[in-house]
Design a protein around this motif. Sequence first.
Motif, PDB file in Angstrom:
ATOM      1  N   GLU A 156      30.272  28.453  51.611  1.00  0.00           N
ATOM      2  CA  GLU A 156      31.276  27.418  51.847  1.00  0.00           C
ATOM      3  C   GLU A 156      32.492  28.068  52.496  1.00  0.00           C
ATOM      4  N   GLY A 157      33.593  27.331  52.511  1.00  0.00           N
ATOM      5  CA  GLY A 157      34.778  27.834  53.199  1.00  0.00           C
ATOM      6  C   GLY A 157      35.319  29.131  52.630  1.00  0.00           C
ATOM      7  N   THR A 158      35.393  29.215  51.302  1.00  0.00           N
ATOM      8  CA  THR A 158      35.947  30.420  50.679  1.00  0.00           C
ATOM      9  C   THR A 158      35.136  31.655  51.039  1.00  0.00           C
ATOM     10  N   GLU A 159      33.810  31.542  50.949  1.00  0.00           N
ATOM     11  CA  GLU A 159      32.952  32.679  51.278  1.00  0.00           C
ATOM     12  C   GLU A 159      33.088  33.060  52.751  1.00  0.00           C
ATOM     13  N   THR A 160      33.211  32.048  53.611  1.00  0.00           N
ATOM     14  CA  THR A 160      33.339  32.328  55.040  1.00  0.00           C
ATOM     15  C   THR A 160      34.629  33.078  55.344  1.00  0.00           C
ATOM     16  N   ILE A 161      35.724  32.642  54.754  1.00  0.00           N
ATOM     17  CA  ILE A 161      37.003  33.325  54.990  1.00  0.00           C
ATOM     18  C   ILE A 161      36.979  34.737  54.425  1.00  0.00           C
ATOM     19  N   ALA A 162      36.342  34.919  53.279  1.00  0.00           N
ATOM     20  CA  ALA A 162      36.226  36.259  52.699  1.00  0.00           C
ATOM     21  C   ALA A 162      35.441  37.178  53.631  1.00  0.00           C
ATOM     22  N   VAL A 163      34.352  36.665  54.195  1.00  0.00           N
ATOM     23  CA  VAL A 163      33.540  37.483  55.099  1.00  0.00           C
ATOM     24  C   VAL A 163      34.297  37.754  56.397  1.00  0.00           C
ATOM     25  N   PHE A 164      34.971  36.744  56.942  1.00  0.00           N
ATOM     26  CA  PHE A 164      35.761  36.959  58.158  1.00  0.00           C
ATOM     27  C   PHE A 164      36.846  38.011  57.918  1.00  0.00           C
ATOM     28  N   SER A 165      37.453  37.978  56.753  1.00  0.00           N
ATOM     29  CA  SER A 165      38.473  38.976  56.415  1.00  0.00           C
ATOM     30  C   SER A 165      37.850  40.364  56.353  1.00  0.00           C
ATOM     31  N   ALA A 166      36.660  40.446  55.764  1.00  0.00           N
ATOM     32  CA  ALA A 166      35.966  41.734  55.701  1.00  0.00           C
ATOM     33  C   ALA A 166      35.623  42.241  57.100  1.00  0.00           C
ATOM     34  N   PHE A 167      35.247  41.324  58.006  1.00  0.00           N
ATOM     35  CA  PHE A 167      35.006  41.724  59.392  1.00  0.00           C
ATOM     36  C   PHE A 167      36.224  42.445  59.970  1.00  0.00           C
ATOM     37  N   CYS A 168      37.398  41.864  59.733  1.00  0.00           N
ATOM     38  CA  CYS A 168      38.628  42.421  60.300  1.00  0.00           C
ATOM     39  C   CYS A 168      39.009  43.754  59.647  1.00  0.00           C
ATOM     40  N   LEU A 169      38.750  43.864  58.361  1.00  0.00           N
ATOM     41  CA  LEU A 169      39.100  45.095  57.643  1.00  0.00           C
ATOM     42  C   LEU A 169      38.105  46.221  57.924  1.00  0.00           C
ATOM     43  N   PHE A 170      36.860  45.851  58.172  1.00  0.00           N
ATOM     44  CA  PHE A 170      35.807  46.854  58.397  1.00  0.00           C
ATOM     45  C   PHE A 170      35.004  46.500  59.653  1.00  0.00           C
ATOM     46  N   PRO A 171      35.655  46.508  60.826  1.00  0.00           N
ATOM     47  CA  PRO A 171      34.963  46.067  62.046  1.00  0.00           C
ATOM     48  C   PRO A 171      33.763  46.933  62.408  1.00  0.00           C
ATOM     49  N   GLY A 172      33.745  48.164  61.941  1.00  0.00           N
ATOM     50  CA  GLY A 172      32.635  49.058  62.264  1.00  0.00           C
ATOM     51  C   GLY A 172      31.318  48.634  61.646  1.00  0.00           C
ATOM     52  N   ILE A 173      31.358  47.848  60.583  1.00  0.00           N
ATOM     53  CA  ILE A 173      30.116  47.392  59.959  1.00  0.00           C
ATOM     54  C   ILE A 173      29.919  45.885  60.165  1.00  0.00           C
ATOM     55  N   PHE A 174      30.533  45.352  61.203  1.00  0.00           N
ATOM     56  CA  PHE A 174      30.358  43.938  61.504  1.00  0.00           C
ATOM     57  C   PHE A 174      28.889  43.524  61.553  1.00  0.00           C
ATOM     58  N   PRO A 175      28.009  44.274  62.234  1.00  0.00           N
ATOM     59  CA  PRO A 175      26.617  43.814  62.310  1.00  0.00           C
ATOM     60  C   PRO A 175      25.967  43.648  60.942  1.00  0.00           C
ATOM     61  N   ILE A 176      26.190  44.590  60.036  1.00  0.00           N
ATOM     62  CA  ILE A 176      25.581  44.503  58.707  1.00  0.00           C
ATOM     63  C   ILE A 176      26.098  43.273  57.971  1.00  0.00           C
ATOM     64  N   LEU A 177      27.415  43.112  57.964  1.00  0.00           N
ATOM     65  CA  LEU A 177      28.014  41.964  57.268  1.00  0.00           C
ATOM     66  C   LEU A 177      27.557  40.648  57.891  1.00  0.00           C
ATOM     67  N   ALA A 178      27.461  40.622  59.214  1.00  0.00           N
ATOM     68  CA  ALA A 178      27.059  39.388  59.905  1.00  0.00           C
ATOM     69  C   ALA A 178      25.628  39.005  59.558  1.00  0.00           C
ATOM     70  N   TYR A 179      24.733  39.974  59.541  1.00  0.00           N
ATOM     71  CA  TYR A 179      23.339  39.674  59.198  1.00  0.00           C
ATOM     72  C   TYR A 179      23.222  39.176  57.759  1.00  0.00           C
ATOM     73  N   VAL A 180      23.955  39.812  56.860  1.00  0.00           N
ATOM     74  CA  VAL A 180      23.894  39.399  55.453  1.00  0.00           C
ATOM     75  C   VAL A 180      24.411  37.977  55.287  1.00  0.00           C
ATOM     76  N   PHE A 181      25.546  37.687  55.931  1.00  0.00           N
ATOM     77  CA  PHE A 181      26.117  36.350  55.768  1.00  0.00           C
ATOM     78  C   PHE A 181      25.280  35.302  56.493  1.00  0.00           C
ATOM     79  N   ALA A 182      24.661  35.685  57.600  1.00  0.00           N
ATOM     80  CA  ALA A 182      23.756  34.757  58.280  1.00  0.00           C
ATOM     81  C   ALA A 182      22.607  34.374  57.351  1.00  0.00           C
ATOM     82  N   ALA A 183      22.085  35.350  56.618  1.00  0.00           N
ATOM     83  CA  ALA A 183      21.011  35.053  55.668  1.00  0.00           C
ATOM     84  C   ALA A 183      21.481  34.083  54.592  1.00  0.00           C
ATOM     85  N   VAL A 184      22.722  34.265  54.133  1.00  0.00           N
ATOM     86  CA  VAL A 184      23.294  33.350  53.142  1.00  0.00           C
ATOM     87  C   VAL A 184      23.414  31.940  53.720  1.00  0.00           C
ATOM     88  N   CYS A 185      23.834  31.851  54.977  1.00  0.00           N
ATOM     89  CA  CYS A 185      23.970  30.543  55.629  1.00  0.00           C
ATOM     90  C   CYS A 185      22.616  29.875  55.817  1.00  0.00           C
TER      91      CYS A 185
END
Length: 203
Positions: A156-185
Amino acid sequence: MLDGEVRKLIDPALERIGARLAAAGVSADSVTVAGGAIGLAAAAAIAFQFYLAGLALLLASRLCDGLDGAIARATKPSDYGGYLDIVLDFVFYGAIPLGFIIANPAANAVAGGVLIFSFYINGSTFLAFAILAERHDMISNSRGDKSLYFTTGLAEGTETIAVFSAFCLFPGIFPILAYVFAAVCFYTALSRIVLAGRQFGRR
């Protein structure tokens, strides 16, 4: 999943601020548009690899997204306001991953594309369910007073904002975080499809 609990924490403050803004003549639609513009600015900052600036802007955008509803409730909510809010939400959700794709296409393009695809599917299940719920006069206040029927889910919205924030804080692992969150979606979309089958399959 977490939106309900987060709303209990932040809604009292948002309602107070929204009432004051409404009394000052600020319209809900203007805050919605401002939030959308700030969200696009966040994506632009990310595209230029100003990740912390992007984080600040995306959080400001989501603050506007919370305040517009509070202002509307303090005045008179409109169908167009609800429409505008959901459209600009989806613009925001697509723009942030796109910013990371532009920032580093070699590393982020495939993962970002998969994430946006998952948003597309998840969003379609959400909106299609809302259309059918309206047709069958279904009502839900699980996520507060909304212009659309909100089905809950793992993403939902809260999880999405948390993940987007993590993207910004840890841009080097964007692909890993993106794949994980895509699976959640994808899981959330599948759960809505199953729910829709149970709710509307025999109607």
